[in-house]
Design an enzyme around this catalytic site. Structure first.
Site, short mmCIF file in Angstrom:
data_model
loop_
_atom_site.label_atom_id
_atom_site.label_comp_id
_atom_site.label_asym_id
_atom_site.label_seq_id
_atom_site.Cartn_x
_atom_site.Cartn_y
_atom_site.Cartn_z
N ARG A 21 0.84 -1.05 -0.07
CA ARG A 21 0.01 0.03 0.15
C ARG A 21 0.83 1.19 0.09
NH1 ARG A 21 -3.57 -0.05 4.83
NH2 ARG A 21 -1.53 -1.11 5.89
N ASN A 39 -6.18 -2.66 2.35
CA ASN A 39 -6.24 -4.08 2.51
C ASN A 39 -7.68 -4.69 2.48
OD1 ASN A 39 -3.32 -4.40 2.48
ND2 ASN A 39 -3.38 -4.23 4.52
#
Length: 92
Positions: A21, A39
């Protein structure tokens, strides 16, 4: 703004806990792409990219590699009309 596009992406493999990320955010900001990344509970990463078509395409391609520690197995991308996102963030 007809030169802008949107890609909604799902990435599977070893993509959580490997800085995927954060690296996605950094890559997107470098390329001038707006959107977000997060996520999912099933182990995948979900991301939305909005911006100039070449930059969004580059981000989708980048997702196939990801961060150095990631092991990407699959990338699904759906394209659509941009919704006017501004900036790029990590969502929780």
């Amino acid at each position: 703004m007809t030169d802008r596009t949107r890609a909604h992406v799902y990435v599977s493999g070893r993509v959580q806990g490997v800085f995927y990320r954060a690296t996605t955010r950094d890559e997107a900001r470098e390329r001038g792409v707006d959107g977000w990344v997060r996520n999912l509970d099933d182990g995948r990463v979900e991301a939305v990219f909005e911006g100039p078509e070449p930059a969004v395409e580059a981000m989708v391609e980048w997702c196939h590699e990801g961060s150095d520690r990631a092991r990407v197995e699959d990338v699904e991308a759906e394209y659509g009309e941009p919704e006017g996102l501004d900036g790029f963030e990590i969502r929780r």
